[in-house]
Scaffold this motif. Structure first.
Motif, PDB file in Angstrom:
ATOM      1  N   THR A 125       0.794  -1.233   0.000  1.00  0.00           N
ATOM      2  CA  THR A 125       0.000   0.000   0.000  1.00  0.00           C
ATOM      3  C   THR A 125       0.829   1.287   0.000  1.00  0.00           C
ATOM      4  O   THR A 125       0.362   2.288  -0.568  1.00  0.00           O
ATOM      5  N   PRO A 126       2.043   1.335   0.572  1.00  0.00           N
ATOM      6  CA  PRO A 126       2.791   2.589   0.453  1.00  0.00           C
ATOM      7  C   PRO A 126       3.038   3.009  -0.998  1.00  0.00           C
ATOM      8  O   PRO A 126       2.939   4.195  -1.336  1.00  0.00           O
ATOM      9  N   GLY A 127       3.340   2.055  -1.862  1.00  0.00           N
ATOM     10  CA  GLY A 127       3.523   2.374  -3.276  1.00  0.00           C
ATOM     11  C   GLY A 127       2.236   2.832  -3.928  1.00  0.00           C
ATOM     12  O   GLY A 127       2.236   3.737  -4.777  1.00  0.00           O
ATOM     13  N   MET A 128       1.117   2.202  -3.549  1.00  0.00           N
ATOM     14  CA  MET A 128      -0.177   2.634  -4.081  1.00  0.00           C
ATOM     15  C   MET A 128      -0.457   4.086  -3.675  1.00  0.00           C
ATOM     16  O   MET A 128      -0.921   4.894  -4.487  1.00  0.00           O
ATOM     17  N   VAL A 129      -0.191   4.397  -2.425  1.00  0.00           N
ATOM     18  CA  VAL A 129      -0.414   5.760  -1.934  1.00  0.00           C
ATOM     19  C   VAL A 129       0.461   6.749  -2.691  1.00  0.00           C
ATOM     20  O   VAL A 129       0.013   7.836  -3.102  1.00  0.00           O
ATOM     21  N   GLU A 130       1.701   6.374  -2.904  1.00  0.00           N
ATOM     22  CA  GLU A 130       2.628   7.257  -3.628  1.00  0.00           C
ATOM     23  C   GLU A 130       2.140   7.528  -5.043  1.00  0.00           C
ATOM     24  O   GLU A 130       2.274   8.648  -5.560  1.00  0.00           O
ATOM     25  N   ARG A 131       1.539   6.520  -5.679  1.00  0.00           N
ATOM     26  CA  ARG A 131       1.035   6.682  -7.049  1.00  0.00           C
ATOM     27  C   ARG A 131      -0.371   7.269  -7.085  1.00  0.00           C
ATOM     28  O   ARG A 131      -0.870   7.609  -8.156  1.00  0.00           O
TER      29      ARG A 131
END
Length: 264
Positions: A125-131
């Motif tokens: 989820t951190p990568g999803m949030v970043e994108r």
């Protein structure tokens, strides 16, 4: 309404058969690149072959790893460091009397059914949030609300999944990442068919007819009065994974055939 997932990558855990494979086919058919997962490479390879027959020109790959362990989850995230859609589907079930369930089995059910989703959600989820976009879907069950007397250890894990899903949705509020649970009811997956097969053979009925009898015996509140198909469950998951579901987060979406007797 057309679901279009071109350019999105989805990881579906426990997807070498049953509901997981049906979800993978639905996502691949909508244009997503799908990553299949199972514990054994042979099963992963067979599932990929099945998927490619069902969805010609599908973009699909697989990874064999035991997600009931922290090392297995790390193996997956190392091989696939970024996904847009995470389907936490892997799970164990089976009847076992409360007084006969050893501590080790409680722990195994918790590790597979709950911690696999926790670990992968924490990683992705951190990568999803970043994108600014992402979808996390936990496969819960009507058994998380209607706790079966003969599968208490299973029911408790599916209740836990509902709590995690709702809480994580709140934690990711406003990020463009949605988190939801899907709650199937009795579904004619391979695992359920295996559980019913002996009785079905003795009955002389088709699997579908015998499963309908089973549903009405064990889940008499069912409104559809039959078992769902894996495709019917997958349809809800595919929609929830799509861009069209952007106003749905923190929800418990039931595909239980009306088994849970509540309007809320």
């Amino acid at each position: 309404m057309k679901i279009e997932l071109e350019g999105k990558t989805a990881l579906i855990t426990g997807s070498t058969g049953g509901i997981g494979l049906a979800i993978a086919k639905g996502l691949a058919g909508s244009g997503a690149t799908v990553i299949l997962n199972g514990r054994k490479q042979a099963r992963v390879d067979a599932a990929l072959e099945d998927l490619n027959k069902a969805v010609p020109n599908a973009r699909a790959r697989g990874i064999a790893a035991d997600l009931g362990t922290a090392d297995g989850c790390k193996q997956v995230t190392a091989a696939e460091p970024q996904v847009d859609i995470l389907i936490n589907n892997v799970g164990l079930f089976g009847p076992h009397d409360f007084y006969d369930i050893p501590d080790a089995e409680w722990q195994t059910f918790f590790d597979v059914n709950v911690m696999s989703g926790v670990r992968l959600s924490r990683a992705y989820t951190p990568g999803m949030v970043e994108r600014g976009w992402g979808r996390v879907i936990f496969l819960s069950s009507e058994s998380g609300l209607n706790i079966p007397a003969d599968m208490i250890h299973y029911g408790f894990t599916k209740t836990a999944v509902l709590s995690i899903s709702r809480g994580l949705a709140k934690r990711l509020a406003g990020t463009g990442v949605t988190v939801n649970s899907v709650l199937p009811g009795p579904t004619l997956s391979e695992g359920v068919e295996d559980m019913l097969r002996e009785g079905q053979k003795d009955s002389g009925k088709s699997m579908e007819a015998f499963a309908a009898d089973f549903v009405m015996s064990e889940r008499p509140s069912s409104i559809i009065q039959r078992a769902a198909t894996v495709e019917e469950v997958a349809n809800m998951v595919v929609y929830t994974a799509s861009t069209l579901s952007s106003a749905t987060s923190g929800a418990a979406l039931r595909v239980d055939g009306g088994v849970v007797d509540t309007i809320a």
